[in-house]
Structures are given as structure tokens and as C-alpha cells.
Design a protein around this motif. Structure first.
Motif, PDB file in Angstrom:
ATOM      1  N   GLY A  20       0.836  -1.190   0.000  1.00  0.00           N
ATOM      2  CA  GLY A  20       0.000   0.000   0.000  1.00  0.00           C
ATOM      3  C   GLY A  20       0.872   1.241   0.000  1.00  0.00           C
ATOM      4  O   GLY A  20       2.039   1.185   0.364  1.00  0.00           O
ATOM      5  N   GLY A  21       0.312   2.353  -0.433  1.00  0.00           N
ATOM      6  CA  GLY A  21       1.068   3.611  -0.454  1.00  0.00           C
ATOM      7  C   GLY A  21       0.774   4.388  -1.721  1.00  0.00           C
ATOM      8  O   GLY A  21      -0.381   4.532  -2.106  1.00  0.00           O
ATOM      9  N   THR A  22       1.822   4.853  -2.385  1.00  0.00           N
ATOM     10  CA  THR A  22       1.654   5.659  -3.587  1.00  0.00           C
ATOM     11  C   THR A  22       2.482   5.100  -4.727  1.00  0.00           C
ATOM     12  O   THR A  22       3.661   4.779  -4.549  1.00  0.00           O
ATOM     13  N   MET A  23       1.852   4.991  -5.882  1.00  0.00           N
ATOM     14  CA  MET A  23       2.547   4.614  -7.105  1.00  0.00           C
ATOM     15  C   MET A  23       2.790   5.881  -7.914  1.00  0.00           C
ATOM     16  O   MET A  23       1.859   6.632  -8.194  1.00  0.00           O
ATOM     17  N   ASP A  24       4.046   6.120  -8.264  1.00  0.00           N
ATOM     18  CA  ASP A  24       4.406   7.213  -9.165  1.00  0.00           C
ATOM     19  C   ASP A  24       4.817   6.569 -10.475  1.00  0.00           C
ATOM     20  O   ASP A  24       5.594   5.603 -10.478  1.00  0.00           O
ATOM     21  N   GLY A  25       4.303   7.094 -11.582  1.00  0.00           N
ATOM     22  CA  GLY A  25       4.607   6.435 -12.849  1.00  0.00           C
ATOM     23  C   GLY A  25       4.637   7.361 -14.039  1.00  0.00           C
ATOM     24  O   GLY A  25       4.273   8.538 -13.964  1.00  0.00           O
ATOM     25  N   GLU A  26       5.079   6.772 -15.144  1.00  0.00           N
ATOM     26  CA  GLU A  26       5.150   7.456 -16.419  1.00  0.00           C
ATOM     27  C   GLU A  26       5.014   6.411 -17.519  1.00  0.00           C
ATOM     28  O   GLU A  26       5.085   5.208 -17.245  1.00  0.00           O
ATOM     29  N   VAL A  27       4.820   6.880 -18.746  1.00  0.00           N
ATOM     30  CA  VAL A  27       4.725   5.983 -19.887  1.00  0.00           C
ATOM     31  C   VAL A  27       5.838   6.346 -20.859  1.00  0.00           C
ATOM     32  O   VAL A  27       6.086   7.526 -21.113  1.00  0.00           O
ATOM     33  N   ARG A  28       6.493   5.326 -21.383  1.00  0.00           N
ATOM     34  CA  ARG A  28       7.545   5.521 -22.377  1.00  0.00           C
ATOM     35  C   ARG A  28       7.089   4.894 -23.695  1.00  0.00           C
ATOM     36  O   ARG A  28       6.659   3.736 -23.711  1.00  0.00           O
ATOM     37  N   LEU A  29       7.170   5.663 -24.765  1.00  0.00           N
ATOM     38  CA  LEU A  29       6.827   5.183 -26.102  1.00  0.00           C
ATOM     39  C   LEU A  29       8.096   4.923 -26.873  1.00  0.00           C
ATOM     40  O   LEU A  29       9.068   5.672 -26.761  1.00  0.00           O
ATOM     41  N   GLN A  30       8.060   3.875 -27.674  1.00  0.00           N
ATOM     42  CA  GLN A  30       9.196   3.580 -28.514  1.00  0.00           C
ATOM     43  C   GLN A  30       8.697   3.306 -29.922  1.00  0.00           C
ATOM     44  O   GLN A  30       7.699   2.612 -30.131  1.00  0.00           O
ATOM     45  N   ASP A  31       9.392   3.898 -30.896  1.00  0.00           N
ATOM     46  CA  ASP A  31       9.060   3.729 -32.309  1.00  0.00           C
ATOM     47  C   ASP A  31      10.342   3.321 -33.004  1.00  0.00           C
ATOM     48  O   ASP A  31      11.165   4.162 -33.327  1.00  0.00           O
ATOM     49  N   GLY A  32      10.543   2.018 -33.165  1.00  0.00           N
ATOM     50  CA  GLY A  32      11.794   1.544 -33.731  1.00  0.00           C
ATOM     51  C   GLY A  32      12.848   1.377 -32.655  1.00  0.00           C
ATOM     52  O   GLY A  32      12.544   1.325 -31.467  1.00  0.00           O
ATOM     53  N   LEU A  33      14.105   1.327 -33.077  1.00  0.00           N
ATOM     54  CA  LEU A  33      15.188   1.034 -32.147  1.00  0.00           C
ATOM     55  C   LEU A  33      15.742   2.259 -31.444  1.00  0.00           C
ATOM     56  O   LEU A  33      16.285   2.163 -30.359  1.00  0.00           O
ATOM     57  N   VAL A  34      15.635   3.450 -32.069  1.00  0.00           N
ATOM     58  CA  VAL A  34      16.303   4.611 -31.482  1.00  0.00           C
ATOM     59  C   VAL A  34      15.358   5.688 -30.974  1.00  0.00           C
ATOM     60  O   VAL A  34      15.730   6.478 -30.114  1.00  0.00           O
ATOM     61  N   ASP A  35      14.161   5.753 -31.511  1.00  0.00           N
ATOM     62  CA  ASP A  35      13.234   6.812 -31.097  1.00  0.00           C
ATOM     63  C   ASP A  35      12.564   6.446 -29.784  1.00  0.00           C
ATOM     64  O   ASP A  35      11.974   5.379 -29.653  1.00  0.00           O
ATOM     65  N   GLN A  36      12.659   7.339 -28.814  1.00  0.00           N
ATOM     66  CA  GLN A  36      12.057   7.116 -27.506  1.00  0.00           C
ATOM     67  C   GLN A  36      11.453   8.413 -27.011  1.00  0.00           C
ATOM     68  O   GLN A  36      12.049   9.477 -27.156  1.00  0.00           O
ATOM     69  N   LEU A  37      10.266   8.309 -26.434  1.00  0.00           N
ATOM     70  CA  LEU A  37       9.582   9.480 -25.887  1.00  0.00           C
ATOM     71  C   LEU A  37       8.974   9.085 -24.557  1.00  0.00           C
ATOM     72  O   LEU A  37       8.216   8.123 -24.471  1.00  0.00           O
ATOM     73  N   THR A  38       9.328   9.816 -23.497  1.00  0.00           N
ATOM     74  CA  THR A  38       8.769   9.562 -22.171  1.00  0.00           C
ATOM     75  C   THR A  38       7.830  10.703 -21.813  1.00  0.00           C
ATOM     76  O   THR A  38       8.141  11.868 -22.072  1.00  0.00           O
TER      77      THR A  38
END
Length: 107
Positions: free
Chosen positions: A75-93
Motif C-alpha cells: 500500500g502507499g503511492t505509485m508514481d509512474g510514467e509511460v515511455r513510447l518507442q518507435d523503432g530502435l532509437v526513437d524514444q519518448l517519455t
């Protein structure tokens, strides 16, 4: 009474996210991209889980993750984010971090 969205030790809860462009506020087309949920509970170790990208024809910008009982360790707090990946080098958080309250079950 506090509002909780998850309960520690429970499985079957779904987290659904909408990814929006920070400039236009329009949903981002996730076709061909992978989405990864990254979260930590109570400031602990960051956990990474693969999300399901929904059909972008009717659910543009949406992805979801179905929690397993072993994912919600306390129990407590979950802190989170989403990371997108398009191919091998492109990354967006995602710029925004989400915070979800996790209820501890009664003894």
C-alpha cells in the motif's frame, strides 16, 4: 474517506492512459509504437511493464496495462510514467508523472 484506485495484492485492475501531444492537446497516434509503463511504489525500485496499445482507429492515443497481483506489492503511492518507442532509437517519455493511491488490504 480517502479515494484509492488500487489495492495491494489484487490482480485484474486495468490502468488505461491517454497520450496527448503537449502542444496541441491532441491524442498521439500510437500505431507501430510500443508503450511501456514505468512505475515505483513508495519510492522503491522502478518497474517496467509492457502495455497493450489499443486499436488506434477507435482509441487514438490509448494504451492499457492489466495489473497482476504480484505487481502491487504494498500500500502507499505509485508514481509512474509511460515511455513510447518507435523503432530502435526513437524514444519518448511522458512529461507528466501520475500518482495513484494503493490501499493496503485489511488484515
Amino acid at each position: 474517506m480517502a479515494n484509492y484506485e488500487l489495492v495491494a495484492g489484487d490482480g485484474g485492475s486495468t490502468l488505461r492512459v491517454s497520450i496527448l501531444d503537449s502542444l496541441t492537446d491532441e491524442a498521439v497516434d500510437l500505431t507501430g509504437k510500443t508503450a511501456q509503463l514505468r512505475y515505483a511504489i513508495n519510492g522503491g525500485t522502478t518497474v517496467e511493464k509492457s502495455m497493450t496499445v489499443l486499436d488506434q482507429t477507435s482509441n487514438k492515443g490509448k494504451a492499457e496495462y492489466l495489473f497482476l497481483a504480484a505487481d502491487l506489492t504494498a500500500g502507499g503511492t505509485m508514481d509512474g510514467e509511460v515511455r513510447l518507442q518507435d523503432g530502435l532509437v526513437d524514444q519518448l517519455t511522458t512529461v507528466d508523472t501520475f500518482h495513484i493511491a494503493i490501499k493496503s488490504p485489511l488484515p
